[in-house]
Write a protein that holds these residues in place. Structure first.
Motif, PDB file in Angstrom:
ATOM      1  N   LEU A  22       0.832  -1.192   0.000  1.00 53.02           N
ATOM      2  CA  LEU A  22       0.000   0.000   0.000  1.00 53.02           C
ATOM      3  C   LEU A  22       0.873   1.251   0.000  1.00 53.02           C
ATOM      4  CD1 LEU A  22      -3.090   0.635   0.175  1.00 53.02           C
ATOM      5  CD2 LEU A  22      -2.743   0.995   2.619  1.00 53.02           C
ATOM      6  N   ASP A  23       0.439   2.255  -0.772  1.00 51.28           N
ATOM      7  CA  ASP A  23       1.143   3.536  -0.805  1.00 51.28           C
ATOM      8  C   ASP A  23       0.297   4.540  -0.035  1.00 51.28           C
ATOM      9  OD1 ASP A  23       2.016   6.238  -1.889  1.00 51.28           O
ATOM     10  OD2 ASP A  23       3.463   4.917  -2.859  1.00 51.28           O
ATOM     11  N   ASP A  24       0.848   5.046   1.052  1.00 52.90           N
ATOM     12  CA  ASP A  24       0.041   5.897   1.937  1.00 52.90           C
ATOM     13  C   ASP A  24       0.978   6.848   2.680  1.00 52.90           C
ATOM     14  OD1 ASP A  24      -1.430   6.788   4.376  1.00 52.90           O
ATOM     15  OD2 ASP A  24      -2.945   5.356   3.719  1.00 52.90           O
ATOM     16  N   PRO A  25       0.643   8.141   2.737  1.00 53.25           N
ATOM     17  CA  PRO A  25       1.525   9.096   3.432  1.00 53.25           C
ATOM     18  C   PRO A  25       1.703   8.789   4.924  1.00 53.25           C
ATOM     19  CG  PRO A  25      -0.587  10.108   2.841  1.00 53.25           C
ATOM     20  CD  PRO A  25      -0.512   8.814   2.115  1.00 53.25           C
ATOM     21  N   ARG A  26       0.803   7.991   5.510  1.00 51.24           N
ATOM     22  CA  ARG A  26       0.939   7.652   6.932  1.00 51.24           C
ATOM     23  C   ARG A  26       2.116   6.720   7.197  1.00 51.24           C
ATOM     24  NH1 ARG A  26      -3.970   4.816   8.777  1.00 51.24           N
ATOM     25  NH2 ARG A  26      -4.033   4.049   6.626  1.00 51.24           N
ATOM     26  N   VAL A  27       2.678   6.156   6.126  1.00 50.83           N
ATOM     27  CA  VAL A  27       3.845   5.285   6.285  1.00 50.83           C
ATOM     28  C   VAL A  27       5.033   6.074   6.839  1.00 50.83           C
ATOM     29  CG1 VAL A  27       5.559   3.908   5.025  1.00 50.83           C
ATOM     30  CG2 VAL A  27       3.116   3.627   4.525  1.00 50.83           C
ATOM     31  N   VAL A  28       5.116   7.361   6.508  1.00 51.86           N
ATOM     32  CA  VAL A  28       6.260   8.177   6.947  1.00 51.86           C
ATOM     33  C   VAL A  28       6.282   8.300   8.478  1.00 51.86           C
ATOM     34  CG1 VAL A  28       7.361  10.431   6.814  1.00 51.86           C
ATOM     35  CG2 VAL A  28       6.395   9.387   4.749  1.00 51.86           C
ATOM     36  N   PRO A  29       5.182   8.753   9.140  1.00 53.49           N
ATOM     37  CA  PRO A  29       5.229   8.802  10.607  1.00 53.49           C
ATOM     38  C   PRO A  29       5.296   7.410  11.244  1.00 53.49           C
ATOM     39  CG  PRO A  29       3.030   9.362   9.817  1.00 53.49           C
ATOM     40  CD  PRO A  29       3.926   9.344   8.614  1.00 53.49           C
ATOM     41  N   LEU A  30       4.725   6.412  10.573  1.00 50.70           N
ATOM     42  CA  LEU A  30       4.811   5.043  11.093  1.00 50.70           C
ATOM     43  C   LEU A  30       6.264   4.587  11.140  1.00 50.70           C
ATOM     44  CD1 LEU A  30       3.584   2.334  11.986  1.00 50.70           C
ATOM     45  CD2 LEU A  30       3.377   1.742   9.549  1.00 50.70           C
TER      46      LEU A  30
END
Length: 546
Positions: A223-231
């Motif tokens: 999955l491509d999702d901007p929430r991956v960065v803070p995760l």
């Protein structure tokens, strides 16, 4: 404590003190006290001691006796001001947070004020208050801030605090009060590791804490999702991600999935590598909450024995796991099913004395009345399919001979007993350590429950996965192999095997701990025991500040 009760306690102590003072009159007259010593004696005799309202009578008497036997010579100060030892003790008390304790419980603000005073009255009060603070600190560090049973009747542990006179004597004899004070803490690697991790988490909190991950759909590999960065940044902060925390990629790749799996394993979650609702909630738990949980579990460690035994069984109810430890090395682990929230598994220490292969099961009266009586009312033969017999006294009777429609819970006088066999509620083997709660470790025919991440399904006993493997570990020294156990199981004959060397069993409830590899683990507060412990500790804070 009410004023009248406080005065009554004071009178008891003063009377006892006067009796002892009379007996020691000759020794007292032989020495002329110095200025602070004389003021300490006057303060004690006038009942002006700054000891708050929660010190117990015996400890109060021990303190006064100790001062009297030394002709009221101060411990922490001189006539000219505080000794180095007094300053060292204040430093220890200010750093009580490193042990998961609360510095304000030890009067650090008042002590700091008195440290600046040089009049004899203030120095005398300082000496007495330092003694009180040290005794409180020593008691709390060695045996816990609260008595286990005072916060939860299902906890049967009895830590013993160090005697007040022994604490004071040790402080006097110590060249440096810091190492001596810290030596009062539990002498276990488990306690030390958790205290070290607490310091690391406090440092993270001081630097602003950790990132949070916004709500959204489940994050899965690919999955491509901007929430991956803070995760990614969060997982790096807590030690589960080894890559670059500042990477800007929004792709949930295999490396991220592995990091999530490590996080899930440390938190007792379903290890699937995806960030669903439950995993996200664990990630977004505030760091202050995690710190508070560590502090509570340091308290639980203070309740536990320094020496659990060379070979022992260790159960963590909150983790729903068991391990067998031999000379410090874990030699066996197993999943457990523990008590439901309304049938909570208790906390206690006992000794395993025997093992039963092919056990029968006497149904507890509460289960018989609440669960099985309704079935009998519907069909008298309902329990026969489960090989459960009905007894009137010691005589087996036919279920068809009873008019169950007339039987109520209050007049149910029968004993229900299930014959040995694979469908027996206890399975094919049980491990017995007689205790007041009548709970123990046993097999179960419901094997599928062990695959679940949360396993609170029993009536209080602990159902163990792979019980024959555990039996081999427990009985191996007596010549019992897994094959031998299986042969006895196949015979269907109830067999009791007494242990030649009984084994300590420690049933605990830990929601935070640190493994030998340095990984910190957290578990859900299944029974609300963290909450009750926190409330108990807060109550002691209020009492000491009153």
């Amino acid at each position: 404590m009410a004023v009248a009760r406080k005065r009554a306690l004071w009178m008891v102590v003063v009377v006892a003190f006067i009796v002892m003072a009379t007996a020691m009159a000759t020794a007292t007259k032989a020495q002329q006290p110095k200025l602070v010593a004389g003021e300490i004696a006057r303060i004690i005799r006038d009942g002006q001691v700054p000891f708050g309202n929660d010190i117990d009578e015996q400890r109060l008497f021990q303190v006064y006796a100790y001062y009297h036997l030394r002709s009221f010579t101060p411990i922490w100060v001189r006539d000219s001001g505080p000794k180095t030892k007094g300053h060292e003790l204040l430093a220890v008390l200010r750093n009580a947070g490193a042990e998961g304790l609360e510095p304000t419980d030890y009067y650090v603000d008042r002590l700091s004020e008195l440290m600046e005073q040089r009049d004899i009255y203030s120095l005398a009060r300082l000496d007495l208050l330092l003694t009180r603070a040290f005794l409180d600190y020593g008691r709390d560090l060695s045996a816990g801030r609260v008595a286990p049973e005072s916060v939860d009747s299902e906890i049967n542990l009895n830590p013993t605090p160090i005697d007040a006179s022994e604490l004071i004597r040790g402080a006097e004899e110590a060249d440096n009060i810091g190492p001596y004070a810290l030596s009062l803490a539990p002498k276990t690697d488990e306690y030390a590791r958790l205290a070290t991790m607490l310091a690391e988490y406090r440092e993270i909190a001081a630097q602003g804490g950790w990132p949070t991950v916004p709500d959204g759909e489940t994050l899965k590999p690919g999955l491509d999702d901007p929430r991956v960065v803070p995760l990614r940044a969060y997982l790096f902060t807590v030690g589960d991600y080894d890559g670059d925390p500042d990477e800007s990629s929004t792709l949930f790749d295999a490396e991220m999935a592995e990091a999530v799996e490590r996080f899930q394993a440390r938190h007792g979650l379903d290890v699937d590598g995806a960030v669903g609702k439950e995993t996200l909630a664990a990630i977004n738990t505030p760091i202050d909450d995690r710190i508070a949980t560590m502090e509570l579990n340091l308290e639980r460690r203070r309740w536990m024995k320094d020496d659990p035994g060379e070979r022992y069984v260790f159960v963590n109810i909150a983790d729903q796991y068991l391990k067998v430890v031999d000379q410090g090395r874990t030699i066996h682990t197993a999943r457990l099913v523990v008590g439901k929230p309304y049938a909570r598994t208790p906390v206690f220490d006992e000794t395993m004395k025997y093992v039963v292969i092919n056990p029968d099961w006497t149904v507890p009266a509460s289960i018989a009345r609440n669960e099985y009586l309704p079935k009998l009312k519907k069909s008298p033969e309902a329990l026969s399919k489960q090989n459960i017999r009905i007894y009137a006294g010691s005589t087996a009777i036919s279920p068809m001979s009873i008019n169950w429609s007339t039987i109520t819970k209050s007049d149910f006088r029968y004993t229900l007993r299930q014959d040995p066999g694979p469908e027996n509620a206890l399975g094919v083997i049980k491990f017995m350590f007689p205790n007041a709660y009548n709970v123990y470790l046993h097999d179960t025919p419901s094997k599928g429950l062990f695959a679940r991440p949360h396993r609170t399904f029993s009536h209080g006993c602990m159902r163990v996965e792979n019980p024959i493997a555990l039996g081999e570990v427990i009985l191996g020294a007596q010549g019992w192999s897994a094959d031998r156990i299986r042969k006895v199981v196949a015979s269907g004959k109830k067999t009791v095997v007494n242990l030649e060397t009984p084994i300590p069993v420690h049933v605990t409830y830990l929601t935070a701990w640190v493994n030998k590899d340095g990984t910190v683990h957290f578990r859900k507060d299944l029974y609300g025991r963290d909450k009750r412990l926190r409330e108990g500790i807060e109550a002691t804070h209020r009492l000491q500040k009153s």
